[in-house]
Enzyme design. Structure first.
Site, short mmCIF file in Angstrom:
data_model
loop_
_atom_site.label_atom_id
_atom_site.label_comp_id
_atom_site.label_asym_id
_atom_site.label_seq_id
_atom_site.Cartn_x
_atom_site.Cartn_y
_atom_site.Cartn_z
N ASP A 282 1.50 10.26 6.58
CA ASP A 282 0.84 9.13 5.93
C ASP A 282 0.07 8.31 6.97
OD1 ASP A 282 0.15 6.95 4.40
OD2 ASP A 282 2.20 6.18 4.17
N HIS A 449 4.84 -10.54 0.73
CA HIS A 449 4.64 -9.10 0.55
C HIS A 449 4.87 -8.37 1.87
CE1 HIS A 449 2.99 -5.34 -0.94
NE2 HIS A 449 2.15 -5.30 0.09
N HIS A 453 4.05 1.22 3.68
CA HIS A 453 3.57 2.30 4.53
C HIS A 453 3.93 2.04 5.99
CE1 HIS A 453 1.09 4.08 1.31
NE2 HIS A 453 0.95 2.82 0.92
#
Length: 640
Positions: A282, A449, A453
């Site tokens: 990723d 937040h 990832h």
């Protein structure tokens, strides 16, 4: 319902680890399963074989779903034979990696793996339309190559339940109906989509557990526990005759997740010792240094916000699929004696599924229906809603623009935006924040937040555990993947072994070679309402022209045989100018059209296509000289 759940047949025994300590191995092993095989083969011979539950991969054949360790032992047992001609052929096997989406953008992730007569597809996501895709609802991947090789396709293997990984499944399964494999929550969310499309009875779904493997043709795919912004996320170890390919899916390393266990770093290290041919990692946060914060840090922020605003109503907007985030909001609401309302269709669907499957814990009496909201004081309520990305039809946007039928923003309301704007959505989010502020609400978006990832240091950890021969950055725009390429090179991967692919490239590789050998159709298929693929570049260009310049329709009537003008030409304008304030312009345009039509008739031009072209060119030239605009001009000739 055809969902079947498998059970682990063999646990993670200590015997295998004992064998590993007695037999030294180099750091990288190009053909790890063969080298590991002799030790495991001897040990497996001494152990009684356990009964295994079977997973069907098609109507006529059954294959065992086995734990990762058990599967490794079986691979080893098969490869204890002396190296001969058969071994040489195996070493020369090649596997193809064919990304069909997800490399030039954030979204629409889908990758095919092909070896011999088998194709396995990892993920099948959608993308949301860009600003210039007027009227388009969704973008799904072009799977022409898979349709042409449908006999080879063995199944879809899904890493997690986000829209950019499962959203296109209902559309693609109508063309390629093969089994779908995923973890429990992932399959639950897929079931919701298939139910909407009336496909529950026609599509086979298989629930897998972390640590289990499934055989699909000449591939074996193992599910490995990872962490992400949705529960039950998985990395995939894809065992092929050419070697092991590790696909991380979307991931982060969270040592204190809200739900479930941390990422299975031990298994990744074990695969690294066996020898990993390629790592597909990723890249979404590869441009960010450091580590991604734990999801639990957001919970502490929520607690402090709730403690500071005990006399005001709180509205929290977040991603519908972020079940762990919703769990922490509910925890804070329960702690401060507030009732919770969940609003937004997608939010309700996801939370209902997660609750039914046991992935979220809602204390009894905490959740109320939106119809009951008026029965409680505002300071005792919390609304969890969609719309954190400024989507025009989402619940928060409708509240901000006073279009929501049941909730109105009041002065003093506290609105928490628990997400970061996705690139391209910044203007829409700013618009919603401004509208909320104008109504007197306090908008909070700092420290509310954390990303789902991995940042650079977490990516480095994965490389240090896996030691791949080749690095193939995925999941991100070009700049993200180039950033990961730099991280991979810093971790000792030779530059010539780092591959930056484009969607549609066919990468063929084994231990000795790695080359792009072909290119297949890849790109986006546009979905507009119920139409799939019927809107292309030409239609989009017309829509853009209409949106920017408007349209002028010229209507005239000709007699069938004599070609005499019976009526018109009349001019109708839409989206070009306000006719009542531009009468002089329209009269001049009318004169230009009259002269063009008269010229055609005087020259006895009977070809309607030529007449239309002359009208269009004459009017277009006049409008450009006069207004510097180029509206769409549509001549219509009727025959009587």
């Amino acid at each position: 319902m055809k969902t079947e759940q498998t059970e682990k047949t063999e646990g993670f025994g200590g015997a295998e680890r004992t064998e590993k300590k007695r037999i030294p191995r180099p750091r990288k092993v190009s053909r790890g399963p063969r080298q590991a095989g002799q030790a495991h083969g001897r040990q497996e011979a001494r152990q009684p074989q356990r009964k295994q539950e079977l997973i069907k991969t098609d109507g006529s054949r059954q294959l065992p779903a086995v734990s990762a360790q058990a599967a490794d032992k079986k691979v080893g047992a098969k490869r204890t034979a002396p190296r001969g001609k058969k071994e040489e052929n195996t070493s020369q096997a090649k596997v193809k990696i064919i990304p069909l989406g997800g490399l030039e953008q954030i979204g629409m992730n889908i990758t095919a793996f092909e070896c011999e007569d088998s194709i396995v597809i990892v993920d099948c996501g959608l993308a949301f339309p860009s600003d210039d895709m007027l009227g388009i609802d969704l973008v799904i991947p072009d799977v022409t190559y898979l349709e042409q090789n449908i006999d080879k396709v063995k199944g879809f293997v899904i890493t997690h339940g986000h829209e950019d990984h499962i959203g296109a499944l209902p559309y693609i399964l109508k063309k390629i109906n093969v089994p779908v494999y995923g973890t429990k929550l992932t399959i639950g969310l897929i079931d919701n989509k298939l139910k909407e499309h009336g496909m529950l009875k026609t599509v086979k779904r298989k629930v897998m557990k972390h640590g289990q493997s499934v055989n699909l043709g000449c591939f074996r795919v193992e599910f490995i526990k990872t962490n992400h912004s949705i529960a039950d996320a998985s990395a995939l170890a894809i065992f092929s005759p050419a070697g092991i390919i590790l696909h991380t899916g979307d991931f982060k390393i969270d040592y204190t997740p809200v739900f479930g266990d941390p990422i299975d770093l031990q298994r990744l290290a074990e695969l690294g010792k066996k020898g990993v041919l390629a790592l597909m990692c990723d890249s979404t946060n590869a441009v960010r240094p450091g580590f991604t914060m734990s999801e639990r840090t957001v919970g502490r922020t929520f607690d402090s916000i709730f403690a500071e605003h005990t006399t005001r109503r709180i509205i929290v907007a977040t991603f519908a699929s972020n079940v762990d985030r919703v769990q922490q909001i509910i925890n804070s609401a329960y702690k401060y004696n507030r009732k919770v309302v969940i609003e937004g269709r997608s939010m309700v669907n996801v939370i209902t599924t997660a609750s039914e499957l046991g992935y979220i814990n809602i204390p009894e009496g905490t959740l109320i229906d939106i119809e009951q909201l008026k029965n409680y004081p505002e300071e005792q309520t919390v609304l969890i809603t969609t719309g954190s990305q400024g989507e025009s039809m989402a619940a928060l946007s409708r509240m901000a623009s006073s279009l929501h039928k049941k909730v109105s923003i009041m002065p003093g309301d506290v609105v928490i935006l628990s997400s970061n704007p996705i690139p391209g959505n910044e203007k829409a989010v700013s618009k919603v924040i401004n509208e909320l502020s104008m109504k007197g609400a306090e908008v909070i978006f700092q420290d509310t937040h954390v990303s789902g990832h991995a940042c650079q240091e977490e990516i480095k950890l994965i490389y240090s555990l896996v030691h791949p021969t080749y690095a193939i950055p995925v999941h991100g725009e070009y700049r993200h993947r180039m950033a990961q390429a730099g991280v991979a090179e810093a971790m000792g991967i030779p530059q010539e072994n780092i591959v930056i692919l484009n969607s549609g490239d066919v990468l063929e590789l084994n231990e000795e070679t790695c080359n792009v050998v072909d290119h297949v159709p890849a790109g986006g298929i546009l979905v507009d309402g119920l139409g799939v693929g019927d809107v292309g570049n030409i239609v989009l260009r017309d829509r853009q022209n209409l949106a920017q310049n408007g349209i002028i329709v010229v209507v005239l009537t000709l007699e069938k045989h004599s070609n005499q003008l019976l009526a018109g030409p009349d001019i109708v304008s839409r989206g070009f100018v306000y006719v009542r304030e531009s009468e002089d312009l329209m009269e001049e345009a009318q004169t230009v059209v009259d002269e063009a039509v008269a010229d055609c008739l005087n020259h006895h031009i009977a070809d309607w296509g030529k007449i239309k072209t002359i009208i269009k060119d004459s009017l277009s030239d006049f409008l450009w000289r006069r207004m510097k605009r180029s509206p769409m001009i549509l001549p219509i000739i009727m025959e009587v």
